[in-house]
Scaffold this active site. Sequence first.
Site, PDB file in Angstrom:
ATOM      1  N   HIS A 220      34.236 -19.787  56.678  1.00 44.31           N
ATOM      2  CA  HIS A 220      33.639 -18.740  55.852  1.00 44.31           C
ATOM      3  C   HIS A 220      34.485 -17.469  55.841  1.00 44.31           C
ATOM      4  O   HIS A 220      34.575 -16.786  54.828  1.00 44.31           O
ATOM      5  CB  HIS A 220      32.219 -18.400  56.333  1.00 44.31           C
ATOM      6  CG  HIS A 220      32.194 -17.477  57.507  1.00 44.31           C
ATOM      7  ND1 HIS A 220      32.501 -17.885  58.786  1.00 44.31           N
ATOM      8  CD2 HIS A 220      31.922 -16.157  57.575  1.00 44.31           C
ATOM      9  CE1 HIS A 220      32.415 -16.838  59.592  1.00 44.31           C
ATOM     10  NE2 HIS A 220      32.055 -15.786  58.895  1.00 44.31           N
TER      11      HIS A 220
ATOM     12  N   ILE B  79      34.285 -11.679  61.365  1.00 40.62           N
ATOM     13  CA  ILE B  79      34.703 -12.342  62.596  1.00 40.62           C
ATOM     14  C   ILE B  79      34.710 -13.846  62.361  1.00 40.62           C
ATOM     15  O   ILE B  79      33.736 -14.406  61.870  1.00 40.62           O
ATOM     16  CB  ILE B  79      33.758 -11.974  63.760  1.00 40.62           C
ATOM     17  CG1 ILE B  79      33.803 -10.462  64.010  1.00 40.62           C
ATOM     18  CG2 ILE B  79      34.130 -12.757  65.024  1.00 40.62           C
ATOM     19  CD1 ILE B  79      32.761  -9.962  64.985  1.00 40.62           C
TER      20      ILE B  79
ATOM     21  N   PHE C  52      41.071  -0.693  51.594  1.00 43.26           N
ATOM     22  CA  PHE C  52      40.681  -1.906  52.309  1.00 43.26           C
ATOM     23  C   PHE C  52      40.587  -1.595  53.798  1.00 43.26           C
ATOM     24  O   PHE C  52      41.583  -1.585  54.502  1.00 43.26           O
ATOM     25  CB  PHE C  52      41.732  -2.991  52.038  1.00 43.26           C
ATOM     26  CG  PHE C  52      41.427  -4.335  52.630  1.00 43.26           C
ATOM     27  CD1 PHE C  52      40.645  -5.241  51.942  1.00 43.26           C
ATOM     28  CD2 PHE C  52      41.954  -4.714  53.849  1.00 43.26           C
ATOM     29  CE1 PHE C  52      40.381  -6.509  52.466  1.00 43.26           C
ATOM     30  CE2 PHE C  52      41.707  -5.974  54.387  1.00 43.26           C
ATOM     31  CZ  PHE C  52      40.912  -6.860  53.692  1.00 43.26           C
TER      32      PHE C  52
ATOM     33  N   VAL D 132      33.475  -5.781  58.708  1.00 43.41           N
ATOM     34  CA  VAL D 132      34.010  -6.625  59.778  1.00 43.41           C
ATOM     35  C   VAL D 132      33.711  -8.076  59.447  1.00 43.41           C
ATOM     36  O   VAL D 132      32.567  -8.419  59.133  1.00 43.41           O
ATOM     37  CB  VAL D 132      33.369  -6.275  61.137  1.00 43.41           C
ATOM     38  CG1 VAL D 132      33.863  -7.217  62.224  1.00 43.41           C
ATOM     39  CG2 VAL D 132      33.652  -4.835  61.521  1.00 43.41           C
TER      40      VAL D 132
ATOM     41  N   PHE E 261      31.075  -9.178  52.089  1.00 40.76           N
ATOM     42  CA  PHE E 261      31.220  -9.767  50.748  1.00 40.76           C
ATOM     43  C   PHE E 261      30.770  -8.788  49.671  1.00 40.76           C
ATOM     44  O   PHE E 261      31.323  -8.751  48.582  1.00 40.76           O
ATOM     45  CB  PHE E 261      30.426 -11.076  50.655  1.00 40.76           C
ATOM     46  CG  PHE E 261      30.612 -11.796  49.358  1.00 40.76           C
ATOM     47  CD1 PHE E 261      31.737 -12.572  49.133  1.00 40.76           C
ATOM     48  CD2 PHE E 261      29.669 -11.696  48.341  1.00 40.76           C
ATOM     49  CE1 PHE E 261      31.923 -13.239  47.930  1.00 40.76           C
ATOM     50  CE2 PHE E 261      29.836 -12.351  47.139  1.00 40.76           C
ATOM     51  CZ  PHE E 261      30.973 -13.129  46.938  1.00 40.76           C
TER      52      PHE E 261
END
Length: 160
Positions: A97, A91, A122, A89, A66
């Site tokens: 979320h 997951i 990205f 990463v 984030f």
Amino acid sequence: MASALKNLSDYNSDNLIDISEKKFGLVVAEWNKAITDTLCKGAYDTLIKHGAMPENIIRNTVSGSFELSFGAQLLAQSDEIDVVICLGVVIKGETKHDDYICHAVAQGITQVSLKYNKPVIFGLVTTNDEQQAWDRAGGKHGNKGIEAAATAIHMLGICE
């Protein structure tokens, strides 16, 4: 293209520009650190392989994916940085979320790129489980860090 159909470490190295004078910012999330460190190594090694000087590669770490957008902004606002590569990463878990994080990161990175008129790459791995993340961090699907570094070099060529 879905990574299940492509090895992320395969890229076209034809017509890459000279990057020996370019400065790179790497923003790496600490969440899932073992995986993000592997992505970072792939990106770093690829930049060096294509002529980047070690002293021209700056790594900043942020807590999680984030925070990649803010970390990218801190680097992108510097006139000395030519391109920023974001590596993280996310997951999928028991809640949604991952949807919110991935969307926020994609939007944030796009905004930073447009605000500072420079490439912000990205390099976020988004998977359903940890094994899929490892598969994209040097496993059977290659290394997303390598792909992100190659993308950064290609984008610098567009900017010239």
